[in-house]
Motif scaffolding. Structure first.
Motif, short mmCIF file in Angstrom:
data_model
loop_
_atom_site.label_atom_id
_atom_site.label_comp_id
_atom_site.label_asym_id
_atom_site.label_seq_id
_atom_site.Cartn_x
_atom_site.Cartn_y
_atom_site.Cartn_z
N GLN A 190 4.30 -19.29 -23.17
CA GLN A 190 4.57 -20.70 -22.90
C GLN A 190 5.91 -21.09 -23.52
OE1 GLN A 190 2.28 -24.12 -24.74
NE2 GLN A 190 1.51 -24.21 -22.64
N GLY A 191 6.71 -21.79 -22.74
CA GLY A 191 8.01 -22.23 -23.21
C GLY A 191 9.08 -22.02 -22.17
N THR A 192 10.33 -22.06 -22.60
CA THR A 192 11.48 -22.02 -21.70
C THR A 192 12.11 -20.64 -21.67
OG1 THR A 192 11.91 -24.38 -22.07
CG2 THR A 192 13.73 -23.04 -21.19
N TYR A 193 12.30 -20.12 -20.45
CA TYR A 193 12.95 -18.84 -20.20
C TYR A 193 14.39 -19.10 -19.77
CZ TYR A 193 8.40 -16.47 -20.16
OH TYR A 193 7.17 -15.96 -20.51
N ARG A 194 15.29 -18.24 -20.24
CA ARG A 194 16.69 -18.27 -19.82
C ARG A 194 16.95 -17.00 -19.02
NH1 ARG A 194 21.73 -19.03 -24.07
NH2 ARG A 194 23.41 -19.35 -22.53
N ILE A 195 17.33 -17.15 -17.77
CA ILE A 195 17.52 -16.02 -16.87
C ILE A 195 18.97 -16.02 -16.40
CG2 ILE A 195 16.78 -14.94 -14.72
CD1 ILE A 195 14.10 -16.43 -15.09
N ALA A 196 19.68 -14.94 -16.64
CA ALA A 196 21.12 -14.90 -16.35
C ALA A 196 21.50 -13.56 -15.74
CB ALA A 196 21.93 -15.14 -17.62
N VAL A 197 22.54 -13.60 -14.91
CA VAL A 197 23.24 -12.39 -14.49
C VAL A 197 24.65 -12.49 -15.06
CG1 VAL A 197 24.14 -11.05 -12.55
CG2 VAL A 197 21.87 -12.10 -12.39
N VAL A 198 25.00 -11.52 -15.92
CA VAL A 198 26.27 -11.56 -16.65
C VAL A 198 27.13 -10.37 -16.23
CG1 VAL A 198 27.38 -11.61 -18.91
CG2 VAL A 198 25.13 -12.68 -18.59
N ASP A 199 28.32 -10.66 -15.77
CA ASP A 199 29.31 -9.64 -15.42
C ASP A 199 30.38 -9.68 -16.50
OD1 ASP A 199 31.16 -7.94 -14.25
OD2 ASP A 199 31.82 -9.40 -12.75
N ASP A 200 30.37 -8.71 -17.40
CA ASP A 200 31.25 -8.69 -18.57
C ASP A 200 31.98 -7.35 -18.58
OD1 ASP A 200 32.44 -8.70 -21.06
OD2 ASP A 200 30.70 -9.50 -22.11
N ALA A 201 33.25 -7.34 -18.21
CA ALA A 201 33.96 -6.07 -18.06
C ALA A 201 35.44 -6.22 -18.36
CB ALA A 201 33.78 -5.53 -16.64
N VAL A 202 36.04 -5.11 -18.78
CA VAL A 202 37.48 -5.00 -18.99
C VAL A 202 38.04 -4.07 -17.91
CG1 VAL A 202 39.29 -4.17 -20.56
CG2 VAL A 202 37.30 -5.39 -21.46
N PHE A 203 39.21 -4.42 -17.40
CA PHE A 203 39.88 -3.64 -16.37
C PHE A 203 41.26 -3.23 -16.87
CE2 PHE A 203 37.08 -6.76 -14.61
CZ PHE A 203 36.32 -6.06 -13.68
N ALA A 204 41.64 -2.01 -16.57
CA ALA A 204 42.96 -1.52 -16.99
C ALA A 204 43.59 -0.69 -15.89
CB ALA A 204 42.85 -0.69 -18.27
N TRP B 168 40.86 1.94 -14.70
CA TRP B 168 39.70 2.10 -15.57
C TRP B 168 38.93 0.80 -15.62
CZ3 TRP B 168 38.19 -0.49 -19.98
CH2 TRP B 168 37.16 0.10 -20.73
N GLN B 169 37.59 0.90 -15.71
CA GLN B 169 36.73 -0.26 -15.89
C GLN B 169 35.64 0.10 -16.89
OE1 GLN B 169 35.05 -2.01 -12.33
NE2 GLN B 169 33.34 -2.91 -13.47
N GLY B 170 35.36 -0.79 -17.82
CA GLY B 170 34.32 -0.55 -18.81
C GLY B 170 34.16 -1.76 -19.69
N THR B 171 33.55 -1.55 -20.84
CA THR B 171 33.34 -2.65 -21.79
C THR B 171 34.48 -2.70 -22.79
OG1 THR B 171 32.12 -1.32 -23.40
CG2 THR B 171 30.86 -2.27 -21.58
N ALA B 172 34.58 -3.83 -23.50
CA ALA B 172 35.60 -3.97 -24.53
C ALA B 172 35.41 -2.92 -25.62
CB ALA B 172 35.56 -5.37 -25.11
N ALA B 173 34.15 -2.58 -25.93
CA ALA B 173 33.88 -1.60 -26.97
C ALA B 173 34.35 -0.20 -26.56
CB ALA B 173 32.39 -1.58 -27.30
N GLU B 174 34.35 0.09 -25.25
CA GLU B 174 34.73 1.42 -24.77
C GLU B 174 36.23 1.59 -24.61
OE1 GLU B 174 30.73 2.09 -21.98
OE2 GLU B 174 32.57 1.22 -21.15
N PHE B 175 36.96 0.46 -24.57
CA PHE B 175 38.37 0.50 -24.22
C PHE B 175 39.18 1.42 -25.15
CE2 PHE B 175 42.70 -1.14 -24.73
CZ PHE B 175 43.15 -1.14 -23.42
N ALA B 176 39.02 1.25 -26.46
CA ALA B 176 39.83 2.01 -27.41
C ALA B 176 39.61 3.50 -27.29
CB ALA B 176 39.54 1.54 -28.84
N ASP B 177 38.37 3.91 -26.96
CA ASP B 177 38.06 5.33 -26.88
C ASP B 177 38.44 5.97 -25.55
OD1 ASP B 177 36.99 5.35 -29.45
OD2 ASP B 177 34.99 4.78 -28.73
N GLU B 178 38.45 5.20 -24.49
CA GLU B 178 38.59 5.79 -23.16
C GLU B 178 39.94 5.59 -22.51
OE1 GLU B 178 35.31 4.77 -20.67
OE2 GLU B 178 33.80 5.27 -22.19
N VAL B 179 40.73 4.63 -22.98
CA VAL B 179 42.10 4.46 -22.46
C VAL B 179 43.04 5.12 -23.46
CG1 VAL B 179 43.90 2.81 -21.85
CG2 VAL B 179 41.53 2.34 -21.24
N PRO B 180 43.80 6.13 -23.03
CA PRO B 180 44.60 6.93 -23.98
C PRO B 180 45.68 6.11 -24.66
CG PRO B 180 45.15 7.49 -21.71
CD PRO B 180 43.94 6.62 -21.64
#
Length: 275
Positions: free
Chosen positions: A101-115, A126-138
């Motif tokens: 019982q109570g209030t539900y929050r339902i969302a679709v979130v598109d959160d991405a970095v592009f390089a 390249w496309q990924g998350t902000a956390a992945e950027f440092a490791d995957e973009v040379p």
């Protein structure tokens, strides 16, 4: 990763980001969620939610919204499951069991970095998350151009008595913070909300509020409001029905340590009840 780590020699190129990186200029197709119900008398019920992009509000005439970023938050803050997911040509659909019982929050979130960059004599995207950027973009990447996109579409659904714990800010991107509960909206009354960007007041931004049924009207009857210094704004609902709320930001003021440019969009579907 600090902004200075983007290599000063290529930072100017990053600021000249083009839409081809995956965060295109705003198009005419709005994206939205549409619940079968927003208020249920008690716990134990189900809702079905449609998700689509279209020209006419709440009509399936363009394509389906992808559900990769679907998030369901139950009363108390725990994640809940969306079941019976299906994506067709014109819409996606899923079901949610309202077990608490109570209030539900339902969302679709598109959160991405592009390089886009050059390395080893070749062009790369390249496309990924902000956390992945440092490791995957040379680190030796040349002509580096970076952008970030955060789109949030959401609805609020209440089983039984409304609660407010799921309405607390996440602190990332644009968010709506209802001061008037989003499942306690009535025609003829004024509701008050605040917009935040990364948890801080989003001052001076325009918000469009569009009633459903656009397909059957000569004009969309859009209402436009502007947030105050504290991010607050008010809407007086002219009649019952489903309403679409949309706002966005794109400039260096919302840059981050990873990307010097971000595109932020927020949309919500709200149901206004008859008095």
């Amino acid at each position: 990763m600090p902004m200075t780590a983007l290599r000063p020699a290529v930072l100017a190129g990053a600021l000249a980001l083009a839409g081809a990186l995956g965060a295109p200029a705003a198009d005419a197709h709005r994206f939205w969620l549409l619940p079968s119900m927003t208020v249920l008398s008690g716990e134990g019920g189900w809702i079905t939610v449609d998700a689509a992009r279209s020209n006419d509000m709440f009509h399936f005439n363009h394509n389906a919204m992808q559900l990769d970023g679907l998030q369901v938050t139950a009363p108390g803050g725990a994640a809940a499951e969306a079941v019976n997911r299906h994506t067709g040509e014109l819409r996606s659909v899923f079901d949610v069991a309202l077990e608490a019982q109570g209030t539900y929050r339902i969302a679709v979130v598109d959160d991405a970095v592009f390089a886009r960059y050059e390395a080893g004599g070749r062009h790369h995207r390249w496309q990924g998350t902000a956390a992945e950027f440092a490791d995957e973009v040379p680190g030796e990447a040349e002509d580096l151009r970076v952008s970030e996109r955060i789109n949030r579409a959401e609805i609020f659904v209440t089983a039984g008595a409304p609660t407010r714990d799921t309405l607390e800010p996440v602190g990332r991107g644009l968010e709506l913070i209802p001061e008037t509960h989003p499942n306690d909206l009535y025609a003829g009354e004024t509701a008050r909300f605040r917009m935040l960007v990364d948890g801080e007041p989003a001052a001076g931004i325009e918000i469009e509020v569009i009633p459903g049924g656009v397909r059957y009207r000569d004009t969309p009857e859009t209402m436009t409001v502007t947030t105050g210094d504290d991010g607050a704004f008010e809407v007086t609902w002219p009649e019952p029905g489903m309403y679409y709320l949309e706002t966005g930001l794109q400039d260096e003021k919302v840059s981050t340590e990873v990307a010097p440019s971000r595109r932020l969009t927020y949309v919500a579907t709200l149901e206004v009840l008859p008095m």
